[in-house]
Design a protein around this motif. Structure first.
Motif, PDB file in Angstrom:
ATOM      1  N   VAL A  73     -59.341  40.091 -41.529  1.00 29.24           N
ATOM      2  CA  VAL A  73     -57.671  39.899 -41.911  1.00 29.24           C
ATOM      3  C   VAL A  73     -56.772  40.894 -42.880  1.00 29.24           C
ATOM      4  O   VAL A  73     -56.224  41.846 -42.204  1.00 29.24           O
ATOM      5  CB  VAL A  73     -57.077  38.742 -42.016  1.00 29.24           C
ATOM      6  N   ALA A  74     -57.410  41.515 -43.890  1.00 33.06           N
ATOM      7  CA  ALA A  74     -56.728  42.297 -44.892  1.00 33.06           C
ATOM      8  C   ALA A  74     -57.109  44.420 -44.349  1.00 33.06           C
ATOM      9  O   ALA A  74     -56.275  44.542 -44.038  1.00 33.06           O
ATOM     10  CB  ALA A  74     -57.673  42.792 -46.359  1.00 33.06           C
ATOM     11  N   ARG A  75     -58.061  44.679 -43.882  1.00 36.73           N
ATOM     12  CA  ARG A  75     -57.991  45.790 -43.130  1.00 36.73           C
ATOM     13  C   ARG A  75     -57.449  45.808 -42.273  1.00 36.73           C
ATOM     14  O   ARG A  75     -56.851  47.379 -41.970  1.00 36.73           O
ATOM     15  CB  ARG A  75     -59.822  45.338 -43.214  1.00 36.73           C
ATOM     16  N   LEU A  76     -57.533  44.793 -41.429  1.00 31.75           N
ATOM     17  CA  LEU A  76     -56.566  45.245 -39.764  1.00 31.75           C
ATOM     18  C   LEU A  76     -54.947  45.776 -41.243  1.00 31.75           C
ATOM     19  O   LEU A  76     -54.413  46.105 -40.147  1.00 31.75           O
ATOM     20  CB  LEU A  76     -57.027  44.346 -39.264  1.00 31.75           C
ATOM     21  N   ARG A  77     -54.632  44.630 -41.585  1.00 29.50           N
ATOM     22  CA  ARG A  77     -53.271  44.826 -42.184  1.00 29.50           C
ATOM     23  C   ARG A  77     -52.862  45.733 -42.877  1.00 29.50           C
ATOM     24  O   ARG A  77     -51.559  46.733 -42.501  1.00 29.50           O
ATOM     25  CB  ARG A  77     -53.176  43.418 -43.176  1.00 29.50           C
ATOM     26  N   ALA A  96     -41.284  36.745 -47.676  1.00 30.22           N
ATOM     27  CA  ALA A  96     -41.918  37.717 -48.749  1.00 30.22           C
ATOM     28  C   ALA A  96     -42.592  36.800 -49.971  1.00 30.22           C
ATOM     29  O   ALA A  96     -43.091  37.501 -51.012  1.00 30.22           O
ATOM     30  CB  ALA A  96     -41.102  36.420 -50.200  1.00 30.22           C
ATOM     31  N   GLY A  97     -43.715  37.009 -49.231  1.00 29.00           N
ATOM     32  CA  GLY A  97     -45.286  36.723 -49.911  1.00 29.00           C
ATOM     33  C   GLY A  97     -45.782  37.523 -50.170  1.00 29.00           C
ATOM     34  O   GLY A  97     -45.495  38.815 -49.278  1.00 29.00           O
ATOM     35  N   PRO A  98     -46.954  37.936 -50.512  1.00 32.36           N
ATOM     36  CA  PRO A  98     -48.405  39.209 -50.902  1.00 32.36           C
ATOM     37  C   PRO A  98     -48.625  39.426 -49.739  1.00 32.36           C
ATOM     38  O   PRO A  98     -48.170  40.937 -49.297  1.00 32.36           O
ATOM     39  CB  PRO A  98     -49.103  38.722 -51.707  1.00 32.36           C
ATOM     40  N   GLU A  99     -48.634  38.984 -48.122  1.00 32.19           N
ATOM     41  CA  GLU A  99     -49.205  39.427 -47.170  1.00 32.19           C
ATOM     42  C   GLU A  99     -48.328  40.296 -47.006  1.00 32.19           C
ATOM     43  O   GLU A  99     -48.084  41.819 -45.713  1.00 32.19           O
ATOM     44  CB  GLU A  99     -49.558  38.763 -46.059  1.00 32.19           C
ATOM     45  N   HIS A 100     -46.583  39.926 -46.662  1.00 28.27           N
ATOM     46  CA  HIS A 100     -45.553  40.927 -45.889  1.00 28.27           C
ATOM     47  C   HIS A 100     -45.019  42.024 -47.078  1.00 28.27           C
ATOM     48  O   HIS A 100     -43.782  42.733 -47.003  1.00 28.27           O
ATOM     49  CB  HIS A 100     -44.752  39.672 -45.629  1.00 28.27           C
ATOM     50  N   THR A 101     -45.398  41.471 -48.515  1.00 30.33           N
ATOM     51  CA  THR A 101     -45.265  42.328 -49.572  1.00 30.33           C
ATOM     52  C   THR A 101     -46.062  43.700 -50.143  1.00 30.33           C
ATOM     53  O   THR A 101     -46.844  44.135 -48.734  1.00 30.33           O
ATOM     54  CB  THR A 101     -44.078  42.272 -50.714  1.00 30.33           C
ATOM     55  N   LEU A 137     -52.186  43.701 -59.014  1.00 31.51           N
ATOM     56  CA  LEU A 137     -52.045  42.045 -59.138  1.00 31.51           C
ATOM     57  C   LEU A 137     -51.184  41.656 -58.813  1.00 31.51           C
ATOM     58  O   LEU A 137     -50.453  42.413 -58.017  1.00 31.51           O
ATOM     59  CB  LEU A 137     -51.961  42.347 -60.760  1.00 31.51           C
ATOM     60  N   TYR A 138     -51.327  40.082 -59.018  1.00 36.81           N
ATOM     61  CA  TYR A 138     -50.762  39.258 -58.383  1.00 36.81           C
ATOM     62  C   TYR A 138     -48.740  39.077 -59.680  1.00 36.81           C
ATOM     63  O   TYR A 138     -47.264  39.381 -59.173  1.00 36.81           O
ATOM     64  CB  TYR A 138     -50.743  37.763 -58.859  1.00 36.81           C
ATOM     65  N   ALA A 139     -49.651  39.068 -60.816  1.00 39.23           N
ATOM     66  CA  ALA A 139     -48.292  39.782 -61.656  1.00 39.23           C
ATOM     67  C   ALA A 139     -49.115  40.969 -62.039  1.00 39.23           C
ATOM     68  O   ALA A 139     -49.249  40.548 -63.337  1.00 39.23           O
ATOM     69  CB  ALA A 139     -48.237  38.258 -62.272  1.00 39.23           C
ATOM     70  N   PRO A 140     -47.974  41.488 -62.249  1.00 44.60           N
ATOM     71  CA  PRO A 140     -49.060  42.694 -63.558  1.00 44.60           C
ATOM     72  C   PRO A 140     -48.526  42.317 -64.923  1.00 44.60           C
ATOM     73  O   PRO A 140     -49.248  43.433 -65.807  1.00 44.60           O
ATOM     74  CB  PRO A 140     -48.166  44.156 -62.179  1.00 44.60           C
ATOM     75  N   SER A 141     -47.521  42.897 -65.210  1.00 39.00           N
ATOM     76  CA  SER A 141     -47.066  42.136 -66.669  1.00 39.00           C
ATOM     77  C   SER A 141     -47.748  40.995 -67.433  1.00 39.00           C
ATOM     78  O   SER A 141     -47.978  41.378 -68.531  1.00 39.00           O
ATOM     79  CB  SER A 141     -45.817  42.073 -66.768  1.00 39.00           C
TER      80      SER A 141
END
Length: 580
Positions: A175-179, A238-243, A353-357
């Motif tokens: 799923v990640a690779r195709l995206r 706005a989720g990670p898979e869309h951003t 990272l989800y939350a880099p800071s």
């Protein structure tokens, strides 16, 4: 030599390496390969100060060979266990010379029954035996007394278990690779000017360009202080898979890729932290396949042997190298961003990272590379634990997947042949169960061979006039021979008469057969083993069996009666002039 093959430069003339043991004799500093320092304070041990100083000195001496803080922390924790044990005694020793045989017996009895306990015993023993006070005597003998090797706690997967783990990883990574591949193609088209300006794809390509340069899509801060994703409708959410997930793997997705690489190549989990991106090897006019050179770090191989290179070829969908091709394509946006933010960075296993800071601030692992901007590298133990919990696997899959691959392929991977057999193959339950039929077949075959190499005829007290005399025995009926000739009768070599049920041996044969056995043993000393085994071994075994049946005394006495006719016939037999 550096891992890239260039000779390392000499340090400055005034360079000095600080000793690991501080002047106070209680603080030890360990420096890992990355140059980070970690201190271990032996004043924290619950034993008298002389004992603290002795253990600190031994620990410091051993730490000079360490390049990992994980090794240092493991040894420290086991020294703490030993010190806690000593503090619980009725009379805690002031120093190591107060450790008696009785103390060591109690220490051994407390830990020898478990896998973890044996590891503690082994570490403390290696530490203490450096001390001159353990150079000899009963205490040293007790310290060095062997204990049974620990059996590995992990076993390889059954086929259905492995299939479940690999399928979970394949689905998540696919799923990640195709995206990422889809968004990478769109970004490439935008950069090449192939999209109509102002179209939806063009506007999305513009957002992807911002994402590729910064590691995130455009955001603005609301009056409430919360970040808000611009172009939310264009992105679809706005989720990670869309951003940011459009170009970068999440940590769970990178963990899924690591599971697949481990299943394919049996690489250790720690390898992924600093694995360079594979490079394409030289090709001699080959266009249908690509060979990658993959640099593998072997953490326990010792100084000078940490790195090796594996050549892995992508020649099609089912080839091992196809996963390398997919790994490079999927991590390419992350590796490109890392190289811009920190020039020279080119590690394969990169995620966003989800939350880099917050993550960068919390990064305390001195063994793994530090984050670069919003990117992190490698797979931590926490990543493995969270991945298995998300897929309800009942435990981190990496050790068991690696063990499964090693036992399935049957040859060492990043370890020695002896380690492969001792740690991976022999203790594994699946290997043992699969081997039972092999052992049974081997035993049956050995029995058949043993039965085939015994005297198959009969012992007689005297010749029977109805039997036909041969060179080695008398034959009862050659028409029923196990080895019939095409034209009728028996087609066997005279040496095979001793294997036939129709053969009868009486005392008149004993001198010749005893001489034949003696001559066969003489041949053994002049022929190579392979030739002798193939031509004469079975015949020799049958004669040995016949000797046992006749009796050693009677057999040896018969040898003394062998005459010139017997010697001539035996000579012809061995030359092959009396084949049948």
């Amino acid at each position: 030599m550096s891992r890239r093959g260039h000779r390392a430069g000499l340090p400055p003339a005034d360079h000095r390496t600080d000793p690991p043991l501080r002047p106070d004799g209680l603080l030890v500093t360990v420096v890992n390969k990355a140059g980070y320092q970690k201190e271990f304070d032996f004043s924290e041990l619950p034993v008298p100060e002389p004992m603290q100083r002795s253990l600190a000195r031994l620990y410091a001496a051993r730490s000079r060979a360490w390049t990992s803080h994980e090794t240092a922390k493991t040894c420290w924790s086991r020294v703490m266990v030993f010190a806690t044990f000593l503090s619980g005694l009725e009379n805690t020793p002031e120093d190591l010379d107060g450790v008696t045989v009785a103390v060591l017996k109690r220490w051994r009895a407390r830990h020898v029954s478990t896998v973890t306990g044996k590891a503690v015993l082994s570490t403390v023993r290696l530490l203490l035996q450096q001390d001159p006070r353990f150079a000899g005597g009963p205490v040293t003998e007790e310290l060095l007394r062997r204990f049974p090797a620990a059996k590995p706690s992990k076993q390889s997967y059954e086929d259905d278990e492995r299939r479940r783990v690999v399928l979970a990883a394949q689905r998540q990574f696919r799923v990640a690779r195709l995206r990422i591949e889809e968004n990478t193609r769109l970004l490439s088209a935008w950069r090449a000017g192939e999209l109509e300006e102002g179209s939806e794809d063009w506007r999305l390509g513009e957002v992807l360009e911002h994402l590729a340069r910064t590691g995130d899509v455009p955001r603005r801060i609301l009056p409430s202080g919360q970040p808000y994703v611009d172009h939310r409708n264009l992105l679809g959410g706005a989720g990670p898979e869309h951003t940011w997930g459009r170009l970068f793997l999440s940590r769970p997705e990178l963990t899924a890729l690591a599971v697949l690489l481990t299943d394919r190549f049996a690489w250790n989990l720690k390898i992924y932290d600093r694995m360079p991106a594979p490079t394409v090897g030289p090709s001699v006019g080959e266009k249908a396949s690509i060979t990658y050179q993959v640099q593998v770090e072997k953490h326990r191989a010792g100084r000078g042997r940490w790195f090796s290179t594996e050549n892995i070829t992508d020649s099609g969908a089912d080839s091992p190298g196809r996963l390398i091709t997919q790994s490079l394509a999927t991590t390419a946006p992350g590796r490109d961003l890392a190289a811009r933010l920190a020039p020279g960075t080119d590690l394969l296993m990169v995620s966003r990272l989800y939350a880099p800071s917050r993550a960068a601030h919390r990064h305390q692992d001195t063994e793994r590379p530090r984050p670069v901007g919003p990117l992190s590298f490698g797979i931590s133990y926490d990543d493995a634990q969270r991945w298995q919990l998300a897929h309800d696997l009942g435990g981190s899959p990496f050790q068991r997947v690696r063990r499964t691959t090693v036992t399935r392929e049957g040859h060492p991977r990043q370890h020695t042949q002896s380690t492969n057999e001792r740690v991976y193959v022999l203790p594994d339950g699946n290997v043992q169960r699969a081997s039972r039929s092999v052992f049974a077949d081997g035993a049956e075959e050995a029995l058949e061979q043993a039965e085939a190499a015994v005297f198959g005829g009969h012992l007689a007290d005297a010749p029977d006039p109805a039997h036909e005399e041969t060179v080695t025995a008398d034959c009862e009926d050659e028409s029923t021979s196990p080895w019939p000739a095409p034209e009728g009768g028996c087609g066997a070599d005279f040496m095979l008469c001793l294997a036939c049920k129709n053969a009868y041996v009486h005392p008149g044969h004993h001198p010749r057969l005893a001489l034949l056995r003696q001559q066969l043993e003489s041949l053994r000393s002049v022929l190579d083993d392979g030739t002798w085994d193939k031509r004469w071994q079975d015949h020799s075994l049958r004669l040995e069996d016949l000797r046992d049946k006749v009796g050693a005394a009677a057999w040896d006495a018969a040898l003394a009666r062998a005459g010139s006719d017997d010697q001539a016939l035996v000579h012809l037999l061995l030359k092959g002039d009396l084949a049948s």
